[in-house]
Write an enzyme that holds these catalytic residues in place. Structure first.
Site, PDB file in Angstrom:
ATOM      1  N   GLY A 208      -0.796   4.369  17.728  1.00  0.00           N
ATOM      2  CA  GLY A 208      -0.939   3.400  16.648  1.00  0.00           C
ATOM      3  C   GLY A 208      -0.357   3.957  15.367  1.00  0.00           C
ATOM      4  O   GLY A 208       0.543   4.810  15.392  1.00  0.00           O
ATOM      5  N   SER A 209      -0.904   3.507  14.247  1.00  0.00           N
ATOM      6  CA  SER A 209      -0.324   3.889  12.964  1.00  0.00           C
ATOM      7  C   SER A 209      -0.651   5.346  12.615  1.00  0.00           C
ATOM      8  O   SER A 209      -1.672   5.897  13.058  1.00  0.00           O
ATOM      9  CB  SER A 209      -0.868   2.974  11.866  1.00  0.00           C
ATOM     10  OG  SER A 209      -2.248   3.164  11.728  1.00  0.00           O
TER      11      SER A 209
ATOM     12  N   CYS B 105       7.829   1.726  18.315  1.00  0.00           N
ATOM     13  CA  CYS B 105       7.820   2.927  17.475  1.00  0.00           C
ATOM     14  C   CYS B 105       9.091   3.757  17.631  1.00  0.00           C
ATOM     15  O   CYS B 105       9.425   4.533  16.745  1.00  0.00           O
ATOM     16  CB  CYS B 105       6.568   3.761  17.701  1.00  0.00           C
ATOM     17  SG  CYS B 105       6.246   4.050  19.418  1.00  0.00           S
TER      18      CYS B 105
ATOM     19  N   GLU C 154       0.107   9.485  19.356  1.00  0.00           N
ATOM     20  CA  GLU C 154       1.465   8.919  19.415  1.00  0.00           C
ATOM     21  C   GLU C 154       1.551   7.954  18.243  1.00  0.00           C
ATOM     22  O   GLU C 154       0.960   6.871  18.283  1.00  0.00           O
ATOM     23  CB  GLU C 154       1.663   8.130  20.719  1.00  0.00           C
ATOM     24  CG  GLU C 154       1.609   8.954  21.978  1.00  0.00           C
ATOM     25  CD  GLU C 154       2.813   9.864  22.147  1.00  0.00           C
ATOM     26  OE1 GLU C 154       3.817   9.678  21.430  1.00  0.00           O
ATOM     27  OE2 GLU C 154       2.735  10.768  22.979  1.00  0.00           O
ATOM     28  N   LEU C 155       2.275   8.335  17.192  1.00  0.00           N
ATOM     29  CA  LEU C 155       2.200   7.560  15.949  1.00  0.00           C
ATOM     30  C   LEU C 155       3.532   6.876  15.621  1.00  0.00           C
ATOM     31  O   LEU C 155       4.328   6.627  16.503  1.00  0.00           O
ATOM     32  CB  LEU C 155       1.723   8.492  14.832  1.00  0.00           C
ATOM     33  CG  LEU C 155       0.461   9.281  15.199  1.00  0.00           C
ATOM     34  CD1 LEU C 155       0.109  10.300  14.125  1.00  0.00           C
ATOM     35  CD2 LEU C 155      -0.717   8.353  15.453  1.00  0.00           C
TER      36      LEU C 155
ATOM     37  N   LYS D 112     -10.296   1.265  24.377  1.00  0.00           N
ATOM     38  CA  LYS D 112     -10.410   0.229  23.346  1.00  0.00           C
ATOM     39  C   LYS D 112      -9.012  -0.320  23.085  1.00  0.00           C
ATOM     40  O   LYS D 112      -8.175   0.330  22.473  1.00  0.00           O
ATOM     41  CB  LYS D 112     -10.971   0.799  22.040  1.00  0.00           C
ATOM     42  CG  LYS D 112     -11.333  -0.311  21.072  1.00  0.00           C
ATOM     43  CD  LYS D 112     -11.193   0.069  19.607  1.00  0.00           C
ATOM     44  CE  LYS D 112      -9.861  -0.261  19.020  1.00  0.00           C
ATOM     45  NZ  LYS D 112      -9.463  -1.671  19.012  1.00  0.00           N
ATOM     46  N   PRO D 113      -8.737  -1.533  23.572  1.00  0.00           N
ATOM     47  CA  PRO D 113      -7.402  -2.099  23.338  1.00  0.00           C
ATOM     48  C   PRO D 113      -7.312  -2.702  21.946  1.00  0.00           C
ATOM     49  O   PRO D 113      -8.318  -2.802  21.234  1.00  0.00           O
ATOM     50  CB  PRO D 113      -7.299  -3.187  24.408  1.00  0.00           C
ATOM     51  CG  PRO D 113      -8.709  -3.649  24.608  1.00  0.00           C
ATOM     52  CD  PRO D 113      -9.599  -2.455  24.336  1.00  0.00           C
TER      53      PRO D 113
ATOM     54  N   TRP E 142      -0.934  -3.036  19.931  1.00  0.00           N
ATOM     55  CA  TRP E 142      -0.563  -4.363  20.430  1.00  0.00           C
ATOM     56  C   TRP E 142       0.909  -4.479  20.806  1.00  0.00           C
ATOM     57  O   TRP E 142       1.304  -5.456  21.410  1.00  0.00           O
ATOM     58  CB  TRP E 142      -0.877  -5.432  19.367  1.00  0.00           C
ATOM     59  CG  TRP E 142      -0.333  -5.075  18.000  1.00  0.00           C
ATOM     60  CD1 TRP E 142      -1.031  -4.498  16.967  1.00  0.00           C
ATOM     61  CD2 TRP E 142       1.021  -5.204  17.541  1.00  0.00           C
ATOM     62  NE1 TRP E 142      -0.198  -4.261  15.897  1.00  0.00           N
ATOM     63  CE2 TRP E 142       1.068  -4.692  16.208  1.00  0.00           C
ATOM     64  CE3 TRP E 142       2.201  -5.704  18.102  1.00  0.00           C
ATOM     65  CZ2 TRP E 142       2.236  -4.659  15.459  1.00  0.00           C
ATOM     66  CZ3 TRP E 142       3.371  -5.669  17.342  1.00  0.00           C
ATOM     67  CH2 TRP E 142       3.374  -5.152  16.043  1.00  0.00           C
ATOM     68  N   ASN E 143       1.759  -3.512  20.414  1.00  0.00           N
ATOM     69  CA  ASN E 143       3.200  -3.756  20.611  1.00  0.00           C
ATOM     70  C   ASN E 143       3.634  -3.633  22.072  1.00  0.00           C
ATOM     71  O   ASN E 143       4.568  -4.304  22.501  1.00  0.00           O
ATOM     72  CB  ASN E 143       4.063  -2.898  19.671  1.00  0.00           C
ATOM     73  CG  ASN E 143       3.880  -1.429  19.876  1.00  0.00           C
ATOM     74  OD1 ASN E 143       2.899  -0.982  20.467  1.00  0.00           O
ATOM     75  ND2 ASN E 143       4.813  -0.639  19.380  1.00  0.00           N
TER      76      ASN E 143
HETATM   77  P1  ADP Z   1      -1.488  -1.356  13.650  1.00  0.00           P
HETATM   78  O1  ADP Z   1      -1.515  -1.459  12.158  1.00  0.00           O
HETATM   79  O2  ADP Z   1      -0.141  -1.262  14.230  1.00  0.00           O
HETATM   80  O3  ADP Z   1      -2.373  -2.354  14.351  1.00  0.00           O
HETATM   81  P2  ADP Z   1      -3.550   0.610  13.926  1.00  0.00           P
HETATM   82  O4  ADP Z   1      -3.447   2.085  13.873  1.00  0.00           O
HETATM   83  O5  ADP Z   1      -4.365  -0.061  12.876  1.00  0.00           O
HETATM   84  O6  ADP Z   1      -2.070   0.074  13.962  1.00  0.00           O
HETATM   85  O7  ADP Z   1      -4.123   0.121  15.323  1.00  0.00           O
HETATM   86  C1  ADP Z   1      -3.898   0.742  16.562  1.00  0.00           C
HETATM   87  C2  ADP Z   1      -5.186   0.723  17.356  1.00  0.00           C
HETATM   88  O8  ADP Z   1      -6.152   1.484  16.633  1.00  0.00           O
HETATM   89  C3  ADP Z   1      -5.804  -0.667  17.540  1.00  0.00           C
HETATM   90  O9  ADP Z   1      -6.436  -0.725  18.799  1.00  0.00           O
HETATM   91  C4  ADP Z   1      -6.811  -0.718  16.421  1.00  0.00           C
HETATM   92  O10 ADP Z   1      -7.871  -1.639  16.656  1.00  0.00           O
HETATM   93  C5  ADP Z   1      -7.318   0.707  16.452  1.00  0.00           C
HETATM   94  N1  ADP Z   1      -8.000   1.164  15.235  1.00  0.00           N
HETATM   95  C6  ADP Z   1      -7.721   0.846  13.954  1.00  0.00           C
HETATM   96  N2  ADP Z   1      -8.582   1.469  13.117  1.00  0.00           N
HETATM   97  C7  ADP Z   1      -9.426   2.198  13.898  1.00  0.00           C
HETATM   98  C8  ADP Z   1     -10.540   3.063  13.642  1.00  0.00           C
HETATM   99  N3  ADP Z   1     -10.977   3.310  12.413  1.00  0.00           N
HETATM  100  N4  ADP Z   1     -11.158   3.628  14.696  1.00  0.00           N
HETATM  101  C9  ADP Z   1     -10.740   3.399  15.947  1.00  0.00           C
HETATM  102  N5  ADP Z   1      -9.699   2.607  16.255  1.00  0.00           N
HETATM  103  C10 ADP Z   1      -9.040   2.009  15.252  1.00  0.00           C
END
Ligand code: ADP
Length: 486
Positions: free
Chosen positions: A231-232, A287, A253-254, A178-179, A154-155
């Site tokens: 993402g994370s 990030c 990209e974490l 998948k956004p 989302w950032n």
């Molecule tokens: P943040 O905590 O910054 O939102 P996330 O890693 O949880 O970071 O989220 C980044 C993306 O990964 C989002 O689109 C989120 O919906 C998606 N996401 C989170 N968990 C899963 C999962 N188990 N499988 C697929 N996508 C995921």
């Protein structure tokens, strides 16, 4: 009063806009006001399977087009995005919270990836290898990997999508996106752009909804050859572990924990201006944004005074309002983390240079999760903020007197995305840049993420590159063609 946006048909599958099979939807919240203002489909496994099927069906034709043919669609998409910057930016600010001027910057950056990969699409050069055996000729050719599952955060709700989707389709791959559930509207707008650009049905598809179910469908379907994720680190590790079951390529990209080192020969005015830009852009939710500052003790007083003066001028508020420099944090969880790091640092002896919670909020009418821009002095290594990613407007300063110690501290983290140094000395620049264990080193520069350059981390910050020709390479498998010649 802005209109309520009903996108119950937010699934873009095989060129059609669909709702979730269950009819379920979820709301989108404006983090600046905490009002829900939109609704999107909440889909899961079945819809993702259909999107993957559409992408797999589109792959043979799309991958066999010439790079030039694929380039035309990307260039049209670039033009459409540039014609609509204002509307796209305000949509982005409304769902994400960043100031409108930053949102416009992001849309321009998102468009730059469409343009760059429109150009790169026709440059999928292979290699001709001089052989050690006289009767052999060897070529290496690049093949699009196949259907790609793209998962975005989302950032940067717009540029993170084009940075993945543009090189994927330029290379000849097809995509299921998948956004993030926080910011699906910018993603819908990008799908509309691809649709208007005339991209053939199925080349790019999008599913919004249950992250776990969508992710699981991507991970278990053999047609998906690659997952590209931003993402994370925790989710990235999960995707890599699960992706291993089918040996999928997983590009990650974490998170990051960027240090800034200000050496005693730095131009302090420049260093303070850019340190501020790096830390407080997107309210610290980037990030590659600076997480900790190491300042040489000889210049610490002057630098801190300059930084303080600048930070005190930052205006916090609704990103839609003119003059806002700092928007809200994305949600309650993000806010809790920043509060926790703040309390921990104060409890361990950090001194408030400016900001902090004692001053209260600059504007008491604000309803979202706001945190005042804060600089902390006397940061010590045992503080959470010195090793946990903050993703908020908190800036800790620690002093140093020896270059090697500063480098060692900068490297003392599991992350390895970006690091920044401020110095006017060429030898020091090269010596330090070579020793920093990071995928990106900014020298008197905190904006390294351009479409033509490879962006990406090492260690637990990731394993791939986005941007540049390197970014398209990620979507191409290398095939050796070894030919015996009579
Ligand atoms: P943040 O905590 O910054 O939102 P996330 O890693 O949880 O970071 O989220 C980044 C993306 O990964 C989002 O689109 C989120 O919906 C998606 N996401 C989170 N968990 C899963 C999962 N188990 N499988 C697929 N996508 C995921």
């Amino acid at each position: 009063m802005l209109e309520y946006l009903n996108y119950a048909k937010s699934l873009f599958i095989n060129g059609e806009w669909l709702e979730a099979e269950s009819g379920e939807s979820e709301t989108v919240c404006n983090p600046a006001t905490l009002e829900t203002f939109a609704r999107v489909a909440y889909a899961g496994k079945n819809e993702t399977e259909r999107a993957i099927e559409a992408a797999a069906a589109a792959f043979p034709d799309w991958s066999q087009k010439t790079g030039r043919e694929r380039s035309v669609y990307l260039y049209r998409a670039y033009q459409l995005m540039m014609e609509d910057v204002d509307r796209l930016a305000s949509l982005l600010t409304r769902e994400q919270g960043k100031p409108l001027k930053e949102a416009k910057g992001e849309i321009n950056s998102a468009a730059s990836f469409l343009l760059w990969y429109a150009e790169e699409a026709s440059r999928g050069y292979g290699e001709w290898l001089p052989s050690s055996v006289p009767s052999k000729r060897m070529l290496v050719i690049g093949h699009p990997i196949g259907v790609v599952g793209a998962i975005t955060p989302w950032n940067f709700p717009s540029s993170m999508i084009t940075r993945k989707v543009a090189p994927a389709i330029a290379a000849g791959c097809t995509v299921v996106l998948k956004p993030s559930p926080e910011t699906p509207l910018s993603a819908i707008a990008i799908m509309e752009i691809f649709e208007k650009a005339g991209l053939p049905a199925g080349v790019v598809n999008m599913v919004t909804g249950d992250a776990q179910a969508i992710g699981n469908a991507m991970l278990t379907n053999k047609a998906v050859k690659m997952i590209t994720f931003t993402g994370s680190t925790a989710t990235g590790k999960y995707l890599m572990r699960e992706g291993a079951n089918q040996m999928k390529k997983v590009s990650l990209e974490l998170g990051g924990h960027a240090p800034i080192i200000v050496f005693e020969d730095a131009n302090l005015e420049k260093a303070a201006t850019l340190a501020l830009a790096s830390k407080f852009r997107n309210n610290g939710q980037t990030c590659i944004c600076a997480n900790r500052l190491y300042v040489h003790e000889k210049v610490a007083e002057s630098f801190t005074a300059l930084l303080k003066e600048k930070v005190q001028q930052l205006k916090m508020g609704d990103g839609m309002q003119e003059g806002t420099d700092l928007g809200p944090l994305i949600n309650e969880q993000a806010s809790k983390k920043v509060h926790q790091q703040y309390e921990d640092a104060i409890g361990k002896g950090a001194e408030i240079v400016c900001g902090g919670l004692h001053e209260g909020h600059a504007n008491t009418d604000l309803k979202g999760y706001y945190f005042p821009p804060t600089v902390l002095a006397n940061a010590t290594d045992d503080m959470l903020i010195m090793h946990q990613e903050t993703f908020g407007p908190l800036f800790p300063i620690q002093l140093f007197s020896n270059d090697d110690v500063a480098i060692q501290k900068a490297n003392n983290t599991d992350y390895g995305l970006a690091a920044y140094i401020f110095t006017e000395n060429t030898s020091r620049t090269l010596r330090v840049a070579e020793k920093l264990e990071y995928g990106i080193v900014g020298v008197n520069d905190v904006f390294p993420a351009l479409s033509e350059a490879p962006f990406g981390g090492i260690k637990e910050s990731g394993n791939s590159k986005e941007g540049g020709h390197h970014g398209m390479d990620e979507f191409l498998e290398k095939k050796l063609v070894s030919i015996a010649v009579d």
